[in-house]
Scaffold this active site. Sequence first.
Site, short mmCIF file in Angstrom:
data_model
loop_
_atom_site.label_atom_id
_atom_site.label_comp_id
_atom_site.label_asym_id
_atom_site.label_seq_id
_atom_site.Cartn_x
_atom_site.Cartn_y
_atom_site.Cartn_z
N ASN A 99 35.72 38.95 39.30
CA ASN A 99 35.59 38.35 40.63
C ASN A 99 36.81 37.54 41.06
OD1 ASN A 99 33.08 39.49 40.86
ND2 ASN A 99 31.99 37.67 40.21
N TYR A 142 33.91 43.69 26.79
CA TYR A 142 33.74 44.52 28.00
C TYR A 142 34.55 45.81 27.95
CZ TYR A 142 31.94 40.15 29.96
OH TYR A 142 31.22 39.01 30.18
N HIS A 186 31.88 48.42 33.80
CA HIS A 186 32.55 47.42 34.63
C HIS A 186 34.06 47.41 34.39
CE1 HIS A 186 31.79 44.41 37.57
NE2 HIS A 186 32.22 43.40 36.87
#
Length: 106
Positions: free
Chosen positions: A62, A14, A19
């Site tokens: 999250n 990532y 993100h």
Amino acid sequence: MQLIVGLGNPDQKYRFTRHNFGFLVLDLYAKIHHQTWQKPEFNALWFKQGNTIFIKPQTYYNNSGQAVKAFAQYYKIPPEQILVVCDDFDLEFGTIRLRHQGSSGG
């Protein structure tokens, strides 16, 4: 005391994705200001500069609130002194929005 949180995901896959914008911003700031990320505390990499603590939670996106809550409670930082740097898929790429409160609108 202030808390600046860069959001992202800890996995290398990532690293340079949209993100991980929060991580990228804080990494650039740390580099420009010759700061070194400290070993994880409360499940986040961190450094302190003056009256400000910068963190990169090492949980997935999250679950970042766990580290934010732990730092805020430990250092007694009120919510109005917390700035979160993150991506927002509801905005056009390259658009920056700053706001004091509200929902994602998504």
